[in-house]
Scaffold this active site. Structure first.
Site, PDB file in Angstrom:
ATOM      1  N   HIS A  80      37.011  61.252  43.002  1.00  0.00           N
ATOM      2  CA  HIS A  80      36.810  60.192  43.802  1.00  0.00           C
ATOM      3  C   HIS A  80      35.606  60.544  44.450  1.00  0.00           C
ATOM      4  CE1 HIS A  80      40.948  58.565  44.047  1.00  0.00           C
ATOM      5  NE2 HIS A  80      40.491  57.901  43.095  1.00  0.00           N
TER       6      HIS A  80
ATOM      7  N   CYS B  86      30.527  33.489  44.103  1.00  0.00           N
ATOM      8  CA  CYS B  86      30.315  34.651  45.036  1.00  0.00           C
ATOM      9  C   CYS B  86      31.395  35.677  44.786  1.00  0.00           C
ATOM     10  CB  CYS B  86      30.486  34.103  46.569  1.00  0.00           C
ATOM     11  SG  CYS B  86      32.152  33.056  46.889  1.00  0.00           S
TER      12      CYS B  86
END
Length: 832
Positions: free
Chosen positions: A454, A762
């Protein structure tokens, strides 16, 4: 085999309410086990059954009772009552006391507690597992009315009898890419928790609780490995089938590092080889960072106090993680969201929690217990020989740091860096990047670490070059030593001569020049090669984002998310504050259009000043414009603030979660009334977000009365595919390239075209360069993206011809899956 059940009496007098309606997700979503909730009308808390007091929270707001049948029952008084520090609660028992049903345990001052708590709701829970069957509804009287019947895990109690437990056993092949690492394990955990039965996964003679992410990862199961699923309980067959289905999902790993060419060693270069975790080239000076052990409190207090400390810290961490997840969703930061969801799953892991509890019961402090439980699991993962599982160690240690800080341990201080620093460390946690000043960080070099961790995901998202797994060779690097980090080539040049420094500088300058050319070109309007103008706008949250959007060449603001004004605060922003915040964005855009979305929140957001009715599924409840209709006072204040903006002809209002034209007419009517009242003759353009499938189907009706349509692909994808976009286990399948979603976009554009209206996107799909030709081919003429991506998306648009995009996209609509669409799009429009 029949297992007896125990009837619990109501511990308080009041009215039973649904557990799902409790205003705390940790309880409402069953993370603390099965349970029931009561809104109390009296402050006396009575024992629900005979038993022994196991633990008592140091703030007296909760205790656990072990019944004579060995069932652990948690009684938790109110929400956020730990913050009261014991005020309003008077204990009448202590840990170890033998009690009888109906005996007074705690006296609660309802008036005092109500002043400082989020809610008075009292919870009766089974934190260590087990089954619960309600025996009452509506009003109950403490110590008299039977509340529920409970039984040990693996059985299901009924009102009068218990059911015979089933047993199920079956094999499964794990198809997840990379095996059972964090995200697939979270998917299995979610499947197992929907059933009462105990479910175990067996691999090479070892078994793991299917509800434990850590235990599942600790098995070391790789892709294509065969495992055995064993279930026992009243719904064992269904539970086993659900877990097998979760194991056999063929998911791809979102954490995989980009493929890089193999680069041969350079003769005569004092290089240190490693693995590229984040590509890039940097010149900088070494800054060594020694590993700092997490501080703990060695001296243990009373066992009950230490258990209460653990419980309180876990509750605080879970709450903080859920707030952070909400904020990441609002900011559309997928990398951060993925990591936080993984940490939340670990924070609810029964193996970790049980290990810490057992350590506390042996006499150590809560902080030592957490540290030791975390490190024990880290040693298991590191010893499996699986690089991907070893990379999850950082997540475990990050969680440990969060819990220890919640217990009052000091936080690790920020790191001071000189300009162009290349940080060298043994390993780093994902949260460590937040300690570094971004402007001074040139690169990262780790002795260990992995390309799919991560930490690597975040480094790639920030554009920070990162080299991992370099081994002990970097021990020779000295603080202040100048080096060249070519992470893309998997090499660190430890002693570059003048010629190599010059060559590296020239390559860096060439890349920066290319980026500057791209940025310069972004300052001009963009059109495709066949002359179709496309508006590339920016998604922003505040004035700072808007200024960055202008610097990046955005043609407009395609989405201003106003909900960030409302969350993580104790009072609602008034009209003046909302007007100031939005006016600052309008001013920063200097005459460019600004699309402002009205408040898009619901029961999933924690806003104490805006209480929402409890909902089983907030995503399908009061959200978007429905919230405005439910709270017209909130919508009225926001519309007044937006109508006061200047110049009004630059302002466009966007309505979220519109399902049909009647809702649009209702808001337009409100705007007309306010304009008449305020003496405003102009009207801002009014648009509709297409994020509900019904809106896409009815796009022609909506376009007849709206000024424009804007597609929110994130929500439209989750509603079309019936998959929660925040569900870690479904993230791989929640793909906007699904042909069903593409067909809805095509339907929206077709409906808008009938009335000469334009359609924008969007959602996150607009920011994906691979999706740009697909969206252009579907007829979209506005793409709203993160400000930093505006130059990249404009450059991508310039490469395309709409005619060709339209022809090729028509073929994509005929494909059967998102994977097929992605493969075809990648082949036709490859990314550089």
């Amino acid at each position: 085999m029949t297992i007896s059940s125990t009837a619990l009496l109501a511990p308080v007098s009041g009215v039973i309410v649904p557990l799902s309606g409790v205003p705390d997700a940790v309880f409402a979503e069953g993370m603390m086990g099965e349970g029931m909730a009561i809104e109390p009308v009296s402050g006396q808390v009575l024992a629900p059954a005979d038993g022994v007091i196991h633990t008592v929270a140091r703030t007296a707001h909760a205790l656990t009772l072990t019944t004579t049948d060995g069932i652990e029952v948690l009684i938790h008084l109110g929400i956020d009552t730990v913050k009261l520090g014991g005020e309003g609660f008077s204990l009448r028992v202590a840990a170890g006391d033998i009690v009888h049903a109906g005996q007074c345990l705690i006296e609660m001052d309802l008036d005092r507690v109500a002043q400082g708590a989020t809610s008075l709701v009292t919870l009766v829970l089974l934190p260590d597992g087990g089954s619960m069957v309600p025996l009452a509804s509506g009003p109950v009287v403490a110590g008299r009315d039977r509340l529920c019947s409970v039984a040990l895990a693996g059985s299901v109690a009924t009102a009068e009898t218990t059911a015979e437990a089933e047993e199920a056993r079956a094999g499964a092949r794990v198809l997840h890419e990379g095996g059972l690492h964090a995200r697939p394990a979270a998917m299995v955990q979610a499947a197992a928790r929907d059933y009462a039965s105990d479910v175990q996964v067996e691999f090479r003679g070892q078994r793991a609780n299917a509800r434990s992410v850590v235990a599942l990862m600790g098995l070391g199961v790789a892709e294509e490995d065969e495992v055995t699923v064993l279930a026992r309980g009243v719904d064992a067959r269904a539970a086993a089938e659900a877990v097998i289905a979760a194991l056999q999902v063929r998911s791809r790993s979102a954490a995989l590092a980009p493929e890089l060419p193999v680069v041969a060693a350079v003769e005569g270069v004092a290089g240190i080889a490693g693995t590229c975790a984040a590509p890039g080239l940097a010149i900088g000076r070494i800054h060594r960072l020694d590993t700092q052990p997490l501080p703990v409190r060695e001296q243990a207090g009373a066992g009950a106090d230490e258990l209460g400390c653990l419980e309180d810290a876990l509750a605080d961490v879970r709450a903080a993680l859920r707030l952070a997840i909400d904020a990441a969703v609002a900011r559309k930061t997928q990398a951060e969201h993925t990591i936080l969801v993984a940490h939340l799953a670990l924070a609810d892991d029964p193996e970790l929690i049980n290990a810490a509890q057992h350590a506390i019961q042996s006499g150590v402090s809560a902080s030592v217990a957490v540290r030791d439980a975390i490190e024990a699991q880290c040693r298991i993962l590191l010893g499996l020989g699986n690089p991907m599982l070893a990379e999850r160690v950082g997540d475990l240690r990050d969680l440990g740091r969060r819990i220890l800080v919640a217990m009052g341990m000091p936080e690790v201080p920020a790191v001071e860096l000189s300009p162009e620093s290349i940080v060298v460390a043994d390993d780093l946690l994902p949260s460590d990047l937040g300690r570094f000043p971004r402007e001074a960080l040139a690169g990262l070099v780790l002795v260990r670490g992995g390309a799919t961790s991560h930490l690597a995901i975040i480094a790639r998202s920030l554009g920070v070059p990162m080299l991992v797994a370099v081994g002990d060779a970097c021990q020779t690097l000295q603080p202040g030593q100048q080096v060249v980090l070519d992470a893309s080539a998997g090499r660190l040049d430890a002693m570059p001569d003048a010629a190599r420094l010059l060559a590296a500088r020239e390559r860096i300058n060439a890349r920066q020049d290319a980026q500057q050319r791209m940025l310069a070109e972004a300052m001009s309007p963009v059109a495709t090669r066949d002359g179709v103008a496309i508006d590339v706008a920016a998604n922003v949250a505040n004035e700072r984002d808007a200024k960055e959007a202008v610097q990046m060449g955005a043609d407009s603001v395609g989405l201003l998310r106003t909900e960030l004004l409302f969350i993580e605060r104790d009072s609602m922003p008034d009209r003046a504050e909302q007007q100031r915040a939005c006016q600052a964005v309008v001013d920063a855009m200097a005459g460019r259009p600004v699309i402002i979305r009205t408040l898009d929140v619901g029961g999933d957001k924690d806003m104490p000043y805006l209480p929402m009715p409890p909902e089983d599924n907030p995503a399908l409840g009061l959200r978007g414009i429905r919230t405005g209709f439910a709270r017209p006072d909130v919508l009225d204040v926001q519309l007044r603030a937006l109508l006061a903006l200047q110049p009004l002809d630059s302002v466009r209002i966007l309505l979220p979660m519109i399902a049909d034209v009647g809702e649009l007419r209702r808001v337009r009517g409100l705007i007309d009334q306010l304009c008449a009242e305020l003496g405003i003759t102009a009207r801002p353009q009014l648009g509709v977000m297409i994020e509900v499938p019904s809106a896409a189907v009815l796009a022609d009706q909506l376009a007849a009365e709206a000024d424009f349509l804007s597609i929110g692909t994130n929500d439209l994808t989750q509603y079309t595919l019936a998959m929660d976009r925040c569900h870690a286990g479904l993230a791989d399948r929640l793909d906007p390239f699904h042909p069903a979603l593409l067909r809805l976009i095509a339907m929206t554009v077709e409906g808008a075209a009938r009335h000469g209206k334009w359609v924008g996107v969007c959602g996150a799909m607009a920011s994906d360069p691979l999706a740009v030709p697909v969206l252009l081919g579907l007829g979209v003429t506005e793409l709203s993206v993160a400000p930093v991506l505006v130059p990249t998306i404009k450059a991508r648009v310039r490469e395309m011809t709409v005619a060709e995009c339209r022809s090729e996209t028509a073929k994509l609509l005929m494909l059967g899956s998102a994977r097929e669409v992605r493969e075809a799009a990648s082949a036709r429009w490859p990314l550089e």
